[in-house]
Design a protein around this motif. Structure first.
Motif, PDB file in Angstrom:
ATOM      1  N   TRP A   1      -4.413  -1.888 -16.681  1.00  0.00           N
ATOM      2  CA  TRP A   1      -5.348  -1.665 -15.590  1.00  0.00           C
ATOM      3  C   TRP A   1      -6.198  -2.896 -15.366  1.00  0.00           C
ATOM      4  O   TRP A   1      -6.713  -3.490 -16.285  1.00  0.00           O
ATOM      5  CB  TRP A   1      -6.227  -0.462 -15.928  1.00  0.00           C
ATOM      6  CG  TRP A   1      -5.427   0.797 -15.943  1.00  0.00           C
ATOM      7  CD1 TRP A   1      -4.082   0.912 -16.112  1.00  0.00           C
ATOM      8  CD2 TRP A   1      -5.932   2.122 -15.801  1.00  0.00           C
ATOM      9  NE1 TRP A   1      -3.721   2.217 -16.076  1.00  0.00           N
ATOM     10  CE2 TRP A   1      -4.817   2.996 -15.893  1.00  0.00           C
ATOM     11  CE3 TRP A   1      -7.202   2.651 -15.602  1.00  0.00           C
ATOM     12  CZ2 TRP A   1      -4.964   4.364 -15.779  1.00  0.00           C
ATOM     13  CZ3 TRP A   1      -7.326   4.013 -15.498  1.00  0.00           C
ATOM     14  CH2 TRP A   1      -6.217   4.856 -15.579  1.00  0.00           C
TER      15      TRP A   1
ATOM     16  N   ASN B   1       3.685   7.597 -20.677  1.00  0.00           N
ATOM     17  CA  ASN B   1       3.891   6.551 -19.680  1.00  0.00           C
ATOM     18  C   ASN B   1       5.255   5.892 -19.856  1.00  0.00           C
ATOM     19  O   ASN B   1       6.072   6.319 -20.663  1.00  0.00           O
ATOM     20  CB  ASN B   1       2.755   5.525 -19.720  1.00  0.00           C
ATOM     21  CG  ASN B   1       2.804   4.671 -20.977  1.00  0.00           C
ATOM     22  OD1 ASN B   1       3.738   4.751 -21.767  1.00  0.00           O
ATOM     23  ND2 ASN B   1       1.780   3.851 -21.149  1.00  0.00           N
TER      24      ASN B   1
ATOM     25  N   PHE C   1      -6.286   0.816  -5.569  1.00  0.00           N
ATOM     26  CA  PHE C   1      -6.064   1.886  -6.535  1.00  0.00           C
ATOM     27  C   PHE C   1      -7.331   2.657  -6.841  1.00  0.00           C
ATOM     28  O   PHE C   1      -8.420   2.106  -6.852  1.00  0.00           O
ATOM     29  CB  PHE C   1      -5.548   1.305  -7.859  1.00  0.00           C
ATOM     30  CG  PHE C   1      -4.136   0.841  -7.822  1.00  0.00           C
ATOM     31  CD1 PHE C   1      -3.845  -0.516  -7.805  1.00  0.00           C
ATOM     32  CD2 PHE C   1      -3.100   1.747  -7.799  1.00  0.00           C
ATOM     33  CE1 PHE C   1      -2.527  -0.955  -7.766  1.00  0.00           C
ATOM     34  CE2 PHE C   1      -1.783   1.319  -7.757  1.00  0.00           C
ATOM     35  CZ  PHE C   1      -1.485  -0.040  -7.744  1.00  0.00           C
TER      36      PHE C   1
ATOM     37  N   SER D   1      -8.227   6.181  -9.607  1.00  0.00           N
ATOM     38  CA  SER D   1      -7.555   7.099 -10.524  1.00  0.00           C
ATOM     39  C   SER D   1      -8.550   8.144 -10.951  1.00  0.00           C
ATOM     40  O   SER D   1      -9.759   7.921 -10.931  1.00  0.00           O
ATOM     41  CB  SER D   1      -7.054   6.341 -11.748  1.00  0.00           C
ATOM     42  OG  SER D   1      -8.158   5.882 -12.485  1.00  0.00           O
TER      43      SER D   1
ATOM     44  N   ASN E   1      -2.979   8.985 -10.419  1.00  0.00           N
ATOM     45  CA  ASN E   1      -3.177   7.698  -9.769  1.00  0.00           C
ATOM     46  C   ASN E   1      -3.196   7.874  -8.270  1.00  0.00           C
ATOM     47  O   ASN E   1      -2.551   8.776  -7.724  1.00  0.00           O
ATOM     48  CB  ASN E   1      -2.045   6.739 -10.146  1.00  0.00           C
ATOM     49  CG  ASN E   1      -2.173   6.258 -11.574  1.00  0.00           C
ATOM     50  OD1 ASN E   1      -3.256   5.877 -12.016  1.00  0.00           O
ATOM     51  ND2 ASN E   1      -1.080   6.284 -12.314  1.00  0.00           N
TER      52      ASN E   1
ATOM     53  N   TYR F   1      -3.430   5.543  -4.430  1.00  0.00           N
ATOM     54  CA  TYR F   1      -3.466   4.255  -3.744  1.00  0.00           C
ATOM     55  C   TYR F   1      -3.765   4.503  -2.284  1.00  0.00           C
ATOM     56  O   TYR F   1      -3.143   5.349  -1.645  1.00  0.00           O
ATOM     57  CB  TYR F   1      -2.130   3.516  -3.904  1.00  0.00           C
ATOM     58  CG  TYR F   1      -2.195   2.082  -3.432  1.00  0.00           C
ATOM     59  CD1 TYR F   1      -1.956   1.747  -2.105  1.00  0.00           C
ATOM     60  CD2 TYR F   1      -2.523   1.060  -4.313  1.00  0.00           C
ATOM     61  CE1 TYR F   1      -2.038   0.436  -1.676  1.00  0.00           C
ATOM     62  CE2 TYR F   1      -2.605  -0.259  -3.904  1.00  0.00           C
ATOM     63  CZ  TYR F   1      -2.366  -0.571  -2.578  1.00  0.00           C
ATOM     64  OH  TYR F   1      -2.453  -1.867  -2.162  1.00  0.00           O
TER      65      TYR F   1
ATOM     66  N   ARG G   1       1.232   3.869 -11.470  1.00  0.00           N
ATOM     67  CA  ARG G   1       0.517   3.260 -10.352  1.00  0.00           C
ATOM     68  C   ARG G   1       1.449   2.632  -9.332  1.00  0.00           C
ATOM     69  O   ARG G   1       1.250   2.762  -8.121  1.00  0.00           O
ATOM     70  CB  ARG G   1      -0.420   2.174 -10.870  1.00  0.00           C
ATOM     71  CG  ARG G   1      -1.591   2.671 -11.635  1.00  0.00           C
ATOM     72  CD  ARG G   1      -2.556   1.560 -11.944  1.00  0.00           C
ATOM     73  NE  ARG G   1      -1.884   0.305 -12.226  1.00  0.00           N
ATOM     74  CZ  ARG G   1      -2.433  -0.882 -12.105  1.00  0.00           C
ATOM     75  NH1 ARG G   1      -3.673  -0.983 -11.667  1.00  0.00           N
ATOM     76  NH2 ARG G   1      -1.772  -1.980 -12.405  1.00  0.00           N
ATOM     77  N   GLN G   2       2.444   1.937  -9.828  1.00  0.00           N
ATOM     78  CA  GLN G   2       3.300   1.210  -8.885  1.00  0.00           C
ATOM     79  C   GLN G   2       4.017   2.170  -7.953  1.00  0.00           C
ATOM     80  O   GLN G   2       4.349   1.817  -6.823  1.00  0.00           O
ATOM     81  CB  GLN G   2       4.314   0.365  -9.623  1.00  0.00           C
ATOM     82  CG  GLN G   2       5.321   1.213 -10.404  1.00  0.00           C
ATOM     83  CD  GLN G   2       6.211   0.368 -11.268  1.00  0.00           C
ATOM     84  OE1 GLN G   2       5.742  -0.516 -11.951  1.00  0.00           O
ATOM     85  NE2 GLN G   2       7.488   0.642 -11.233  1.00  0.00           N
TER      86      GLN G   2
ATOM     87  N   ARG H   1       1.677   3.121  -5.162  1.00  0.00           N
ATOM     88  CA  ARG H   1       1.484   1.942  -4.311  1.00  0.00           C
ATOM     89  C   ARG H   1       2.718   1.689  -3.450  1.00  0.00           C
ATOM     90  O   ARG H   1       2.592   1.470  -2.237  1.00  0.00           O
ATOM     91  CB  ARG H   1       1.201   0.725  -5.184  1.00  0.00           C
ATOM     92  CG  ARG H   1       0.992  -0.551  -4.387  1.00  0.00           C
ATOM     93  CD  ARG H   1       0.645  -1.691  -5.332  1.00  0.00           C
ATOM     94  NE  ARG H   1       0.381  -2.912  -4.616  1.00  0.00           N
ATOM     95  CZ  ARG H   1       1.246  -3.928  -4.520  1.00  0.00           C
ATOM     96  NH1 ARG H   1       2.432  -3.838  -5.076  1.00  0.00           N
ATOM     97  NH2 ARG H   1       0.914  -5.020  -3.849  1.00  0.00           N
TER      98      ARG H   1
END
Lengths: 206, 326, 207
Positions: free
Chosen positions: A93, B176, B285, B287, B292, B294, B311-312, B315
């Motif tokens: 992050w 993750n 971003f 959260s 997450n 975006y 996250r990606q 996004r």
């Protein structure tokens, strides 16, 4: 005069003062370091008598908490006590404040509080920003920004409540995140720490 | 000519294989997942769980009631602050005692849509790897362990500890891309019963004098899926549009498009505001816990993608939004 | 001179001699944004809370982390404290939950660590909390303890009795007055003078 105050401090510790006297004394503590120190030392005496003193430094825990409340980096501990390697996951992050544990989250909360006051996120047509409830009420403590449990930006919360209706597998998780008070939301810049290739192009098929 | 002994050995091997295959099929993770999804919705239960996110943990209390298919639920934090979410008949209420605030959102009655979503679909196969782990105990009940590993970096993995008797997830881990645990939900006690009294769904908080924030009641409309609109032009493989609505959402003066994409396990929502709505969503971003989000601007309107995915992923989906010419 | 019988105070037990007015006054200040008032509450309860947590979390350094988190949780939750229960009862609950949550998250069941309250070993492990950075030699807490004990021994009987009844036995002024057969005002004065005498001895040790 000061002996009179110290006598009051002594009775305060023993919870033998009236509510009014307590209120008076507590206000005094804020502006009179000597009476504060008396309180601290009298407390220490009691702890010493009961054999409760922390070894080797009786003030260890207190200092850590003070540092955490003041957002000082000395209080940031590595996630030694975390059962899982969260720190590594957080390292992705972008925000420097994130992933450094409890102390940082309190500091970020303070950041968020200030940031939130600048937002004009009007909800439900009302002109009064909801986040105005976070404004410190007591002007005499202008040095102390009141750090309250941060409210997530209203818009994101609204979205999450709707998203949760469909999330199914994650609904408990989504709701826990919204209801929970631990982690303040972090708004970061649109910076990718490591850019991944875009997903394979798959035209949407209905 | 095959010697008798060998033939017998081969036959018994084959029989044994059949038997084990059968047993394996009984324990197939996919079946457990199906049972789990039904259990979460259909059972009546009340319990306490710990929600762990990194170093932080918080105790929550949950009540889930199924009254002939009408689901209501109450989730409250047991630690200090005491916020609550209550899902009632047609609304979701979020109570914030310290701000003296109640947020109300219309609950899209997604129940029909939800039942249309299978608990498990074959489309999951190419994208996740399913495995059963060794049984163990959680909250003093025996559980089976289902491990779900994503095959790409666009989704998260799960390890689910499912009650052997009811398939309720008594412990779930969110993992993750590197297999590290992001989040845990662990029940410390749970009571699964035939019925829950409606009073258990009542808030313990006296909201007398609280500020009530409610979007203007507008009907939630279903956008016909073929209507020309902003849609992601790129999705991670396996994600399909499963719902599209236009709803009033608190803070927005005009209805918001809500698109739901799912790969049958993970869910991603795309919220697109009306250009007339003056939104203050900052790009980039955000959260909230393991979710997450975006946000970006699309020709003067705000779009936000949220989901329990890396996250990606949110996004990429956000950046791929474009007008479909239909 | 000092009583060898240690006393674990639980919410509802001793040290709650008064109406809780002092804690209430402090937490109210915290709610108004006075962080230093919270510090005074920490000073008062840090040892008790740490001891409490160590009943669940054996490792001293982990217990310290958990205690820190418990206090910070309490600080963040301060706005929602309404004074329906005593402050310490509220703090106690937060601490227990924090400790239990920590154990659950670490994969350990809390019930495995329910310890007998009378177990003297508890006090041993408490004393073993060591900051690894501190060099060998007499620790500050040892010095303070010695100074306090020395000062107590030198006190006149009536002052010593008064302060020990208060700090060790947790009696209220009223109860001490009955025990020592003197007015409450005298009790207050004796305790104050005892503290002052001890304070002179330890004053030099603290800054």
């Amino acid at each position: 005069m000061s002996e009179q105050i110290h006598d009051q401090v002594s009775a305060f510790i023993d919870d033998e003062l009236s509510a009014e006297e307590c209120a008076f004394l507590v206000r005094r503590f804020e502006r009179d370091p000597e009476s504060r120190n008396k309180l601290v030392r009298y407390s220490l005496i009691g702890s010493a008598l009961r054999g409760e003193l922390l070894q080797p430094d009786p003030d260890m825990l207190r200092r850590r908490i003070q540092d955490a409340l003041n957002g000082s980096p000395s209080a940031i501990k590595p996630a030694a006590s975390a059962p899982q390697p969260r720190a590594a996951a957080n390292a992705r992050w972008a925000s420097p404040a994130v992933g450094l544990g409890l102390a940082a989250s309190v500091a970020v909360a303070a950041l968020f509080t200030l940031k939130a006051m600048n937002e004009t996120d009007a909800v439900g047509g009302s002109a009064t920003p909801v986040l105005s409830t976070i404004v410190p009420a007591d002007s005499s403590s202008s040095q102390d920004t009141r750090v309250v449990t941060p409210l997530p930006p209203i818009r994101l919360t609204n979205y999450l409540l709707h998203h949760g209706e469909y999330a199914r597998m994650s609904r408990t998780s989504v709701h826990s995140n919204v209801v929970g008070s631990m982690e303040p939301p972090v708004v970061m810049d649109a910076v990718m720490v490591d850019d991944a290739p875009p997903p394979q192009t798959e035209p949407e098929v209905r | 000519m095959i010697p008798h002994g060998t033939a017998w050995a081969r036959l018994s091997c084959a029989l044994f294989a059949l038997v084990t295959l059968d047993a394996a099929a009984q324990d197939a993770p996919q079946e457990w997942l199906e049972r789990m999804n039904r259990a979460i919705e259909e059972l009546n239960y009340e319990g306490t769980f710990v929600h762990v996110l990194g170093n932080h943990s918080e105790t929550m209390h949950i009540v889930h009631r199924n009254d002939n298919g009408r689901i209501s639920e109450r989730l409250s934090s047991r630690d200090g602050v005491g916020r609550e979410i209550i899902r009632e008949e047609d609304i979701v209420k979020f109570i914030l005692p310290e701000q003296r605030l109640v947020l109300v959102e219309a609950r899209t009655d997604a129940s029909e849509l939800r039942s249309a979503l299978p608990g498990y679909c074959v489309e999951l196969e190419p994208h996740y790897e399913f495995r059963m782990g060794a049984g163990t105990r959680v909250a003093d009940r025996p559980v089976n362990v289902v491990s779900i590993k994503p095959k790409d970096e666009y989704r998260y993995g799960y390890t689910l500890y499912l009650d052997r008797e009811t398939a309720m997830p008594l412990k779930s881990l969110l993992l993750n891309e590197r297999g590290e645990i992001i989040e845990q939900i662990v029940f410390t006690e749970i009571r699964i019963s035939d019925a829950i009294s409606p009073s258990a769904l009542q808030s313990a908080i006296d909201t007398q004098g609280f500020e009530l924030l409610e979007p203007e009641r507008q009907r939630t409309e279903e956008i016909p899926l073929s209507a020309p609109e902003w849609r992601p032009s790129m999705l991670p493989p396996g994600f399909r549009l499963s719902a599209a609505t236009q709803s009033a959402i608190g803070g927005s003066d005009y209805p918001v498009s809500h698109l739901v994409y799912s790969d049958c396990l993970a869910t991603v929502s795309v919220f697109i505001e009306d250009p007339k709505t003056d939104t203050d969503v900052s790009e980039g971003f955000s959260s909230l816990g393991s979710t997450n989000a975006y946000s970006r601007k699309l020709n003067g309107r705000s779009a936000t993608v949220v989901g329990e995915v890396p996250r990606q992923t949110v996004r990429s989906i956000a950046l791929s939004l474009s007008l479909t010419a239909e | 001179m000092r009583s060898t019988e240690r006393r674990l105070t639980e919410p509802g037990e001793a040290q709650k001699s008064g109406s809780g007015a002092s804690d209430l006054a402090l937490i109210k200040r915290v709610q108004q944004g006075d962080k230093s008032a919270f510090d005074l509450l920490v000073v008062k309860y840090q040892h008790k809370i740490l001891k409490l947590i160590m009943r669940y979390v054996r490792d001293p350094s982990e217990a310290m982390d958990v205690a820190q988190e418990a206090f910070l949780k309490a600080y963040r939750a301060a706005p929602s404290f309404r004074g329906e229960s005593a402050f310490y009862t509220w703090l106690y609950r937060i601490a227990i939950n924090t400790a239990k949550n920590y154990l659950v998250a670490a994969g350990r069941r809390p019930t495995q660590f329910e310890v007998d309250l009378q177990d003297p070993e508890q006090y041993e492990s408490f004393a073993k909390l060591r900051d690894l950075d501190t060099p060998e030699g007499l620790a500050l807490s040892d010095e303070i303890r010695d100074a306090v004990n020395g000062a107590i021994a030198d006190l006149p009987d009536d002052l010593r009795t008064a302060i020990l009844l208060r700090e060790i036995e947790g009696m209220s002024y009223e109860e001490i007055a009955q025990t020592m057969e003197c007015p409450v005002g005298t009790v207050r004065s004796r305790i104050f003078r005892a503290r002052e005498a001890i304070d002179k001895r330890i004053g030099a040790l603290l800054q």
